[in-house]
Scaffold this motif. Structure first.
Motif, PDB file in Angstrom:
ATOM      1  N   ALA A 162      19.223  32.299-103.025  1.00 38.64           N
ATOM      2  CA  ALA A 162      18.679  31.059-103.592  1.00 38.64           C
ATOM      3  C   ALA A 162      19.690  30.452-104.563  1.00 38.64           C
ATOM      4  CB  ALA A 162      17.351  31.347-104.300  1.00 38.64           C
ATOM      5  N   ALA A 163      20.327  31.289-105.368  1.00 36.94           N
ATOM      6  CA  ALA A 163      21.249  30.783-106.400  1.00 36.94           C
ATOM      7  C   ALA A 163      22.468  30.083-105.800  1.00 36.94           C
ATOM      8  CB  ALA A 163      21.696  31.930-107.312  1.00 36.94           C
ATOM      9  N   VAL A 164      22.974  30.610-104.677  1.00 38.16           N
ATOM     10  CA  VAL A 164      24.172  29.983-104.092  1.00 38.16           C
ATOM     11  C   VAL A 164      23.802  29.055-102.932  1.00 38.16           C
ATOM     12  CG1 VAL A 164      25.695  31.885-104.781  1.00 38.16           C
ATOM     13  CG2 VAL A 164      24.661  31.910-102.486  1.00 38.16           C
ATOM     14  N   ALA A 165      22.491  28.846-102.728  1.00 37.71           N
ATOM     15  CA  ALA A 165      21.988  28.005-101.624  1.00 37.71           C
ATOM     16  C   ALA A 165      22.580  28.462-100.284  1.00 37.71           C
ATOM     17  CB  ALA A 165      22.306  26.537-101.875  1.00 37.71           C
ATOM     18  N   ALA A 166      22.433  29.765-100.019  1.00 38.47           N
ATOM     19  CA  ALA A 166      22.960  30.328 -98.769  1.00 38.47           C
ATOM     20  C   ALA A 166      22.179  29.795 -97.576  1.00 38.47           C
ATOM     21  CB  ALA A 166      22.863  31.851 -98.820  1.00 38.47           C
ATOM     22  N   ASP A 167      22.812  29.788 -96.413  1.00 37.57           N
ATOM     23  CA  ASP A 167      22.125  29.339 -95.203  1.00 37.57           C
ATOM     24  C   ASP A 167      21.107  30.369 -94.741  1.00 37.57           C
ATOM     25  OD1 ASP A 167      23.604  26.806 -94.450  1.00 37.57           O
ATOM     26  OD2 ASP A 167      25.236  28.205 -94.838  1.00 37.57           O
ATOM     27  N   VAL A 168      21.406  31.645 -94.991  1.00 36.10           N
ATOM     28  CA  VAL A 168      20.476  32.704 -94.585  1.00 36.10           C
ATOM     29  C   VAL A 168      20.712  33.939 -95.443  1.00 36.10           C
ATOM     30  CG1 VAL A 168      22.030  33.619 -92.786  1.00 36.10           C
ATOM     31  CG2 VAL A 168      19.569  34.002 -92.571  1.00 36.10           C
ATOM     32  N   CYS A 169      19.632  34.700 -95.639  1.00 34.15           N
ATOM     33  CA  CYS A 169      19.752  35.982 -96.326  1.00 34.15           C
ATOM     34  C   CYS A 169      19.467  37.064 -95.292  1.00 34.15           C
ATOM     35  CB  CYS A 169      18.740  36.061 -97.472  1.00 34.15           C
ATOM     36  SG  CYS A 169      18.788  37.626 -98.347  1.00 34.15           S
ATOM     37  N   GLU A 170      20.499  37.824 -94.926  1.00 31.65           N
ATOM     38  CA  GLU A 170      20.316  38.866 -93.907  1.00 31.65           C
ATOM     39  C   GLU A 170      20.078  40.211 -94.587  1.00 31.65           C
ATOM     40  OE1 GLU A 170      23.177  36.988 -90.409  1.00 31.65           O
ATOM     41  OE2 GLU A 170      24.039  38.483 -91.755  1.00 31.65           O
ATOM     42  N   GLY A 223      12.083  29.030-100.537  1.00 28.13           N
ATOM     43  CA  GLY A 223      12.312  28.655 -99.145  1.00 28.13           C
ATOM     44  C   GLY A 223      13.574  29.295 -98.559  1.00 28.13           C
ATOM     45  N   VAL A 224      13.858  30.538 -98.957  1.00 28.68           N
ATOM     46  CA  VAL A 224      15.054  31.218 -98.423  1.00 28.68           C
ATOM     47  C   VAL A 224      14.721  31.808 -97.044  1.00 28.68           C
ATOM     48  CG1 VAL A 224      16.700  33.124 -98.780  1.00 28.68           C
ATOM     49  CG2 VAL A 224      15.800  31.854-100.754  1.00 28.68           C
ATOM     50  N   PRO A 225      15.455  31.418 -95.982  1.00 26.65           N
ATOM     51  CA  PRO A 225      15.210  32.051 -94.683  1.00 26.65           C
ATOM     52  C   PRO A 225      15.760  33.481 -94.714  1.00 26.65           C
ATOM     53  CG  PRO A 225      16.689  30.126 -94.491  1.00 26.65           C
ATOM     54  CD  PRO A 225      16.555  30.438 -95.937  1.00 26.65           C
ATOM     55  N   VAL A 226      14.893  34.442 -94.364  1.00 27.07           N
ATOM     56  CA  VAL A 226      15.285  35.857 -94.414  1.00 27.07           C
ATOM     57  C   VAL A 226      15.322  36.415 -92.997  1.00 27.07           C
ATOM     58  CG1 VAL A 226      14.600  38.149 -95.243  1.00 27.07           C
ATOM     59  CG2 VAL A 226      14.291  36.157 -96.722  1.00 27.07           C
ATOM     60  N   LYS A 242       8.437  30.004 -92.809  1.00 27.62           N
ATOM     61  CA  LYS A 242       7.211  29.258 -93.118  1.00 27.62           C
ATOM     62  C   LYS A 242       6.241  29.381 -91.950  1.00 27.62           C
ATOM     63  CE  LYS A 242       8.030  25.273 -96.035  1.00 27.62           C
ATOM     64  NZ  LYS A 242       9.122  24.363 -95.767  1.00 27.62           N
ATOM     65  N   GLU A 243       4.962  29.390 -92.279  1.00 25.63           N
ATOM     66  CA  GLU A 243       3.944  29.499 -91.233  1.00 25.63           C
ATOM     67  C   GLU A 243       3.913  28.244 -90.352  1.00 25.63           C
ATOM     68  OE1 GLU A 243       0.196  30.595 -92.929  1.00 25.63           O
ATOM     69  OE2 GLU A 243      -0.889  29.702 -91.256  1.00 25.63           O
ATOM     70  N   ASP A 244       3.645  28.429 -89.065  1.00 28.16           N
ATOM     71  CA  ASP A 244       3.410  27.261 -88.210  1.00 28.16           C
ATOM     72  C   ASP A 244       2.150  27.493 -87.368  1.00 28.16           C
ATOM     73  OD1 ASP A 244       4.057  28.717 -85.871  1.00 28.16           O
ATOM     74  OD2 ASP A 244       6.190  28.305 -86.178  1.00 28.16           O
ATOM     75  N   ALA A 245       1.744  26.479 -86.650  1.00 27.28           N
ATOM     76  CA  ALA A 245       0.456  26.520 -85.947  1.00 27.28           C
ATOM     77  C   ALA A 245       0.375  27.686 -84.964  1.00 27.28           C
ATOM     78  CB  ALA A 245       0.242  25.197 -85.218  1.00 27.28           C
TER      79      ALA A 245
END
Ligand code: ADP
Ligand code: ASP
Ligand code: MG
Length: 412
Positions: A162-170, A223-226, A242-245
């Motif tokens: 979150a701090a470095v606004a990474a594209d993804v956290c693996e 909102g970090v994609p993990v 995030k949840e979807d339908a």
């Protein structure tokens, strides 16, 4: 090109060969042109070893000193990994929690992250280095070393992302992703391609240790994609998103369990205002977190109150509750430190009926007695005897059809 935060858990850096394997994976991402921040845990078993060392000196170790000791585990890993990456001809630099200013409060052994000043990490990336950050540790306003609670490297990774606004956290671990239940208990468990933040949060807080609870909370808030995946192969893992339908169609996504629970019952307590506040107030003062609470219907002005606490706090809680019960004139305090909690989790429960009933029926068929029940919008938990925990997990996994294809609205 992307900015990636990769976190490697204890097993993944468990020995020198595995550290070299991690170094190779990191350099592959570098060679592909990505900027990489790596967060590492202590080598497998090291944190436990340090805790038991501390306990050999003192039964109740001073928490400030315990944090000084615990933080060394991750410090060894970052240094070794940095050297391993350099040995492959790439630039790398290691950082402790305080060097990258992971600022926390002063709650030793369970500190909360307040802010991260990632300037040094950004500078390292600009200089073409892989930044390697020690997981699980931070620094308080008084410059004291703090740790973030067991499993806390996951939180370091997500907060760093979150701090470095990474594209993804693996999150690299020893299983292929998040499964319908612990794959080490139920071999038929199925890997999920995706899971919502809320479901993952429930799964984690109900005992699935694949991700630390607070890390999921943090990922959801920022909102970090993990991406949870294995460090031992290249299979795609599980995306926490995030949840979807489509997710609501699956009634139950997973089963979690926690064997580290204890149950305490106070019998024949006067049923009048203020009693629960007095009882639980005293427990809270001792920093003990109460989980489930059940109060029976009052009979002739008296009632029974049962609740659960972490097993590690059982003895301390019994002591407090016995004292309070005496003051209140309650009849007895009954303790049981051999209980477990099994839970079913799924956002589909919001829109489907009969889910809890199906759970109770499955447990009943195996003659597993339910001692307590609690529900939320997306979970049902039952307290049972600890010796039935694994059986209950397997039975529920089967009852909700989790081994094969997920049970959806259409399939019902
Ligand atoms: P790390 O050291 O990489 O942080 P952990 O031991 O903390 O790894 O977490 C991974 C473990 O979580 C797995 O080995 C598995 O036994 C356990 N686990 C529990 N529930 C689940 C689940 N639903 N899906 C995947 N793993 C799970
Ligand atoms: N080493 C710490 C622990 O064992 C933190 C972590 O691994 O995430 O809890
Ligand atoms: Mg972990």
């Amino acid at each position: 090109m992307a900015l990636i935060v990769q976190k490697y858990g204890g097993t993944s850096v468990g020995d020198v060969d595995r550290i070299t394997n991690v170094a190779r994976r990191v350099t592959e991402a570098r060679a592909a042109g990505h900027d990489v921040v790596v967060v590492v845990s202590a080598m497998a078993g090291e944190t436990d070893r340090l805790i038991s060392l501390a306990h050999k000196i003192s039964e109740q170790p001073d928490e400030r000193e315990l944090d000084v000791i615990l933080a060394t585990g991750e410090q060894v890993s970052i240094g070794l990994l940095s050297m391993a990456i350099q040995a492959l001809g790439f630039r790398a630099r290691s950082f402790t929690g305080s060097q990258v200013r992971i600022q926390t409060d002063d709650a030793h052994t369970k500190a909360r992250i307040l802010s991260i000043d990632a300037e040094r990490v950004r500078q390292a990336l600009t200089d073409g280095e892989v930044a390697i950050v020690a997981g699980f540790q931070g620094v308080s306003a008084e410059e004291e070393i703090t740790t973030l609670g067991r499993g806390g490297s996951d939180l370091t990774a997500v907060a760093m992302a979150a701090a470095v606004a990474a594209d993804v956290c693996e999150i690299y671990t020893d299983v292929n992703g998040v499964y319908t239940t612990d794959p080490n208990i139920v071999p038929e468990a199925r890997k999920l391609d995706r899971i919502s933040y809320d479901e993952m949060l429930e799964m984690a807080s109900l005992g699935a240790k694949v991700l630390q609870t607070r890390s999921v909370e943090y990922a959801k808030n920022y909102g970090v994609p993990v991406h949870v995946r294995s460090s031992f192969n290249y299979n795609p893992g599980t995306m926490v998103v995030k949840e979807d339908a489509a997710m609501e169609k699956v009634v139950v996504s997973g089963i979690a369990y926690n064997k580290q629970e204890a149950k305490i019952t106070v019998t024949r307590v006067a049923d009048r205002p203020g009693i629960a506040a007095a009882l639980f107030g005293r427990v809270a003062e001792a920093n003990i977190v109460v989980d489930m609470i059940v109060q029976n219907i009052s009979q002739d002005g008296f009632t029974d109150i049962s609740f659960t606490v972490p097993r590690a706090d059982y003895a301390k809680t019994m002591e407090i509750v016995k004292a309070v019960a005496k003051e209140m004139g309650a009849d007895k305090v009954i303790g049981d430190d051999k209980t477990a909690k099994v839970s079913i989790v799924g956002v589909g429960m919001r829109t489907h009926s009969g889910v809890a009933a199906r759970m109770f029926e499955a447990l009943g068929k195996e003659k597993i007695n339910i001692m307590m029940i609690s529900t939320s919008e997306i979970k049902v938990s039952c307290v049972i005897e600890a010796k039935y925990a694994e059986l209950a997990v397997r039975v529920l996994h089967e009852a909700f059809g989790l081994g094969g294809q997920p049970v959806t609205e259409e399939a019902k």
